[in-house]
Scaffold this motif. Structure first.
Motif, PDB file in Angstrom:
ATOM      1  N   ILE A  67       3.369   0.481  10.394  1.00 28.84           N
ATOM      2  CA  ILE A  67       4.324  -0.215   9.532  1.00 28.84           C
ATOM      3  C   ILE A  67       3.974   0.090   8.081  1.00 28.84           C
ATOM      4  N   ALA A  68       4.891   0.765   7.389  1.00 27.33           N
ATOM      5  CA  ALA A  68       4.622   1.139   6.001  1.00 27.33           C
ATOM      6  C   ALA A  68       4.963  -0.025   5.083  1.00 27.33           C
ATOM      7  N   HIS A  69       4.064  -0.995   5.029  1.00 24.67           N
ATOM      8  CA  HIS A  69       4.249  -2.118   4.121  1.00 24.67           C
ATOM      9  C   HIS A  69       2.872  -2.585   3.672  1.00 24.67           C
ATOM     10  N   ALA A  70       2.748  -2.852   2.384  1.00 19.59           N
ATOM     11  CA  ALA A  70       1.434  -3.202   1.829  1.00 19.59           C
ATOM     12  C   ALA A  70       0.787  -4.378   2.568  1.00 19.59           C
ATOM     13  N   ASP A  71       1.593  -5.305   3.058  1.00 19.84           N
ATOM     14  CA  ASP A  71       1.023  -6.470   3.737  1.00 19.84           C
ATOM     15  C   ASP A  71       0.715  -6.210   5.211  1.00 19.84           C
ATOM     16  N   ALA A  73       0.394  -2.743   6.711  1.00 23.05           N
ATOM     17  CA  ALA A  73      -0.102  -1.412   7.086  1.00 23.05           C
ATOM     18  C   ALA A  73      -1.475  -1.499   7.747  1.00 23.05           C
ATOM     19  N   TRP A 148      -4.096   1.926   4.115  1.00 24.46           N
ATOM     20  CA  TRP A 148      -4.153   0.868   3.104  1.00 24.46           C
ATOM     21  C   TRP A 148      -5.503   0.140   3.085  1.00 24.46           C
ATOM     22  N   ASP A 184       1.355  -0.008  -5.323  1.00 27.25           N
ATOM     23  CA  ASP A 184       1.770  -1.180  -4.549  1.00 27.25           C
ATOM     24  C   ASP A 184       2.712  -0.747  -3.432  1.00 27.25           C
ATOM     25  N   ASN A 185       3.429  -1.716  -2.892  1.00 30.57           N
ATOM     26  CA  ASN A 185       4.284  -1.409  -1.751  1.00 30.57           C
ATOM     27  C   ASN A 185       5.230  -0.217  -1.963  1.00 30.57           C
ATOM     28  N   THR A 189       5.392   3.098   0.556  1.00 31.72           N
ATOM     29  CA  THR A 189       6.561   3.545   1.329  1.00 31.72           C
ATOM     30  C   THR A 189       6.943   4.977   0.954  1.00 31.72           C
TER      31      THR A 189
END
Lengths: 420, 259
Positions: A67-71, A73, A148, A184-185, A189
C-alpha cells in the motif's frame, strides 16, 4: 543482420512469417553467430536479463499487496512478510534481487572496460547500457524508499535535496519533486508510480541494447573483428545458451544463499524502524551499490560541485568510447592499460568503502584522492595511454592460436581469465 | 572455474563492506548459542514459550508488538502453543471493540484473530508515561538494531553503575551496550523475577536468552520455513548445475575449443 535467408518449412509457418516475421527473428536468435572464445565474464548479459525479469515478476506480486501510503506502507510490508503466502520469499527475492542485479551489472560494465567492448563499432550499445544503468539506479533508489523505514525516508530526503544545489530554481524543483514541503505521502506515491514504470523502460532499452549488439555482433576476449559466421563462431543455440545457463545457475546459488540465509545483511537495520520525520538516523547511508558515487558527492566541499562531480562520474562513461584513443580493444594486448584497469577497480572499491564511512578525517582525505584518481583515469590516463602505449601484436583470428599460432597468442589465451 | 572463485571473492568483499559500516562503534557483544542460526537453524520451542512469558509478564507493560496476533502463538514454526492454550491466552486480554449497534465502544475478551493488545493507546501516551521516551514496538526490533539478537541479549544484561565522571539525569540509566551508553529503560530483569511455568530457573541470562529468542521469532516468523526451503532450493540448484555442466561439456566437445 542474418546473412542467409530463412524460410519456414511448414505452410502455416510460411504464411504467418510472411505477415509477421517472428520465425525469422527466432531463427536469427538461435543461429546468431557468436565468437566461440567468449569466457564466463560474457555470461552476465544473460544473467542480467534474468535479474530484470525476476525483479519485474516479484515486483508485480509485491505491488498487489503493498500500500503506497505514508501511514500504511510500513505496515503493508510487514503484512507481506507475515500473512501473505510466501510473501517473505517474494520480498526477500526482490530486495536481494536488487543487490544481485547491481553485482551483475558491475561485473558486466567492468568486463566491457577490460575488453574494450565500448569501442567502435559498439558505442551505441555502450551508451544504451549507461542509460539502463542510470535508470537502474533511479529504480533502486525509489524502491528503497517504498518500505518507508528510516533509511527510506532520510535517504529520499538527502537525495532529493541534491536538486536544491541547482542555482535559482533548485528549491522550487525540490518542492515540486516532493509534492510538498518535505518528503511525505505525495513523494511516496509518485516514487511508487515511477518505481513501477522504470523497469518497463529498462526492458525496452534492453531490447534495443541486444538489437544494437546483434548488428556488429559480440566483442570477444581477443578483441579482434571476426568474420561471421566462420570457424571463429558458434551458433548461439545450443552453445552459448547452455553456457549462459550454467553460469546463471551458479549465480542463482549465490542469490539463493542470500535470500534464504542472510536476507537482511545487504540492507540497513534502520530500515526496519518506521519512518519518523522528527528523528534523524546517526548515519545516513545509501545501499552498497551507490556508495562509490556517494563518496564522490561528499568528497567535494561545495554542494553544487559535489552534485556535478557525482553526475559527471557516471556521465563520463558515456563518452568513454571517445576518451579511449587506443586502436586495440582488448586489455589482453595492452600491458599498461591492464595495470591501470586494475588500479581503477581498486579505486572504485575504495570509493565504495569510504562512502560507507563518515565523511571526516582520514576517510574524507582518502575519498578525495580516490575521486581525483577516478577522473584522472578517464580524462588523462586513457587518452594518453591510447597514444603512447606499446601494444602486443594481435592475432588475425580466434582459431589461429588453436591451429598452432605464435607464442604470444598462447599467452593471450591464458590471460582470458583476467590473469596477469 | 577459477573465475568463479573470484566472483565469490567479489561477493565476499561486497558483504564485508556493509558489515564494516555497521560496526563503526563496535563493542563485543555477549555470545550465546542461538538454535536458530545456521543452515538448519530452528527455534527452541520451550525457549519461545518461556520468552513469551517474559514478554507478557515484563516487557509488555511498556512495549507493544503490534504486528503479532494471538493466532501466531499457535502457528507452526513459532512457540506452537496448542490452539486451546492460544485461545486461553487471547481470552485473558481485554480487547476494545466497536462501535456496536448503539454506537458505543465496548470491551470483550480477546480472540485468536486479535492483534496483541497494546500497552498504550498511542505514541504520545507511551511517551507521557515513560519520561518522554517511546518504548519501541518490539515486533521487528531484532531486525531494526545493528547487532541483532546479540545486541538485545547483551543490552538486557548490560546494566552497570556509571563509571566515575559520567553523570546521569533522572530516569536515565547506564548500559554498556547501548549506543552512547545512556538508556531510558531501567534494568528490568533480576534473578527469580518471574516463575517459569516449565520450572526452568529464571536467571537473568536465561530470561534474556528466552525473550530474545521470542523476539527473533516475532521479527522472522517464517524463519524455519525459510531455512527448510533454502536448503532444498540450494541442493536442487547444485544438482541441476552439475547436470548442466556435463551437458555443456558434451555439447562443446563437438567443436575443437574447450569451454
Amino acid at each position: 543482420m542474418s546473412d542467409h535467408e530463412y524460410t519456414p518449412k511448414s505452410k502455416v509457418g510460411k504464411w504467418f512469417n510472411d505477415r509477421l516475421p517472428l520465425l525469422t527473428l527466432a531463427n536469427h536468435l538461435t543461429d546468431y553467430p557468436t565468437p566461440k572464445n567468449l569466457n564466463y565474464w560474457w555470461t552476465f548479459g544473460g544473467i542480467l536479463t534474468f535479474c530484470l525479469l525476476t525483479q519485474i515478476v516479484t515486483g508485480l506480486v509485491l505491488a498487489m499487496h503493498y500500500i503506497a501510503h505514508a501511514d500504511m506502507a510500513f505496515d503493508s510490508v510487514e503484512h507481506i512478510m507475515r500473512d501473505v503466502n510466501y510473501g517473505w520469499l517474494i520480498r526477500y527475492i526482490h530486495a536481494n534481487g536488487a543487490s544481485m542485479f547491481f553485482l551483475a551489472v558491475y561485473i558486466h560494465i567492468f568486463r566491457s572496460l577490460f575488453y574494450g567492448s565500448y569501442k567502435a563499432p559498439r558505442e551505441v550499445i555502450w551508451i544504451i547500457g549507461i542509460i539502463i544503468y542510470l535508470l537502474m539506479m533511479a529504480a533502486a533508489f525509489m524502491g528503497y524508499v517504498l518500505p518507508w523505514g528510516q533509511m527510506s525516508f532520510w535517504g529520499a530526503t538527502v537525495i532529493t535535496n541534491l536538486f536544491s544545489a541547482i542555482p535559482l530554481v533548485g528549491e522550487g524543483i525540490v518542492t515540486w519533486l516532493w509534492g510538498g514541503y518535505s518528503v511525505d505521502n505525495p513523494t511516496l506515491t509518485r516514487f511508487f508510480t515511477l518505481h513501477y514504470l522504470i523497469p518497463f523502460l529498462i526492458l525496452g532499452l534492453v531490447v534495443l541494447h541486444i538489437w544494437a549488439l546483434h548488428v556488429p555482433g559480440n566483442n570477444n576476449p581477443v578483441g579482434i573483428d571476426i568474420k561471421k559466421p566462420s570457424k571463429d563462431t558458434v551458433p548461439f543455440h545450443p552453445y552459448i545458451v547452455i553456457k549462459d545457463g550454467f553460469a546463471l545457475l551458479m549465480f542463482m546459488i549465490v542469490f539463493a544463499f542470500f535470500v534464504f540465509y542472510t536476507p537482511n545483511i545487504l540492507g540497513h537495520a534502520d530500515n526496519y524502524i518506521e519512518a519518523d520525520p522528527l528523528v534523524t538516523p546517526a548515519h545516513i547511508v545509501p545501499e552498497w551499490y551507490l556508495l562509490p558515487f556517494y563518496a564522490i558527492l561528499r568528497s567535494v566541499p561545495d554542494k553544487l560541485l559535489g552534485v556535478v562531480a557525482m553526475l559527471s562520474a557516471i556521465l563520463i562513461l558515456a563518452v568513454l568510447p571517445w576518451l579511449d584513443t587506443s586502436k586495440i580493444r582488448s586489455a589482453v594486448f595492452r600491458p599498461l592499460y591492464r595495470q591501470f584497469y586494475w588500479i581503477l577497480v581498486v579505486d572504485v572499491l575504495i570509493l565504495g568503502y569510504v562512502g560507507a564511512m563518515p565523511a571526516e578525517g582520514l576517510y574524507l582525505l582518502i575519498a578525495r584522492i580516490a575521486t581525483a584518481y577516478y577522473f584522472l583515469h578517464f580524462l588523462v590516463i586513457l587518452p594518453v595511454l591510447g597514444l603512447k602505449e606499446k601494444t602486443l601484436p594481435i592475432p588475425l583470428s580466434i582459431t589461429e592460436p588453436v591451429l598452432g599460432g605464435s607464442p604470444n597468442l598462447a599467452a593471450a589465451k591464458n590471460k582470458e581469465s583476467f590473469k596477469n | 572455474m577459477k573465475i568463479f572463485y573470484r566472483i565469490i571473492l567479489l561477493v565476499f568483499l561486497i558483504i564485508i563492506t556493509p558489515i564494516h559500516s555497521n560496526s563503526a562503534e563496535k563493542i563485543e557483544y555477549l555470545k550465546t548459542d542461538w538454535s536458530f542460526k545456521g543452515l538448519f537453524g530452528k527455534f527452541d520451542r520451550s525457549s519461545l514459550q518461556r520468552g513469551y512469558q517474559v514478554y507478557t509478564e515484563v516487557c509488555s507493560s511498556c512495549h507493544s508488538m503490534k504486528y503479532l496476533s494471538y493466532r501466531n502463538l499457535a502457528e507452526k514454526g513459532g512457540p506452537e502453543f496448542s490452539l486451546e492454550q492460544a485461545k486461553a491466552i487471547a481470552a485473558s486480554f481485554e480487547v476494545k471493540d466497536g462501535p456496536n449497534a448503539d454506537g458505543e465502544m465496548f470491551t470483550r475478551p480477546g480472540r485468536l484473530s486479535d492483534k496483541f493488545v497494546m500497552p498504550y493507546d498511542n505514541v504520545k501516551a507511551a511517551q507521557a508515561a515513560n519520561g518522554g521516551a517511546y518504548p519501541p514496538d518490539m515486533s521487528v526490533l531484532v531486525k531494526a538494531r545493528g547487532g541483532g539478537v546479540d545486541y538485545i541479549y547483551s543490552l538486557l544484561q548490560g546494566y552497570e553503575d556509571p563509571p566515575t565522571g559520567v553523570t546521569l539525569d533522572d530516569g536515565v540509566y547506564y548500559n554498556k551496550y547501548m549506543y552512547g551508553n545512556k538508556i531510558k529503560m531501567a534494568n528490568q530483569l533480576s534473578d527469580g523475577l518471574i516463575e517459569y511455568s516449565d520450572g526452568t530457573n529464571a536467571t537473568v541470562e536465561q530470561m534474556s536468552k528466552d525473550v530474545t529468542t521470542f523476539l527473533m521469532w516475532a521479527a522472522e516468523p517464517h524463519l524455519e520455513a525459510r531455512h527448510r526451503m533454502g536448503f532444498k532450493a540450494i541442493i536442487y540448484l547444485i544438482i541441476l548445475t552439475v547436470l548442466v555442466y556435463f551437458s555443456m561439456k558434451k555439447i562443446w566437445s563437438r567443436i575443437e575449443t574447450e569451454v
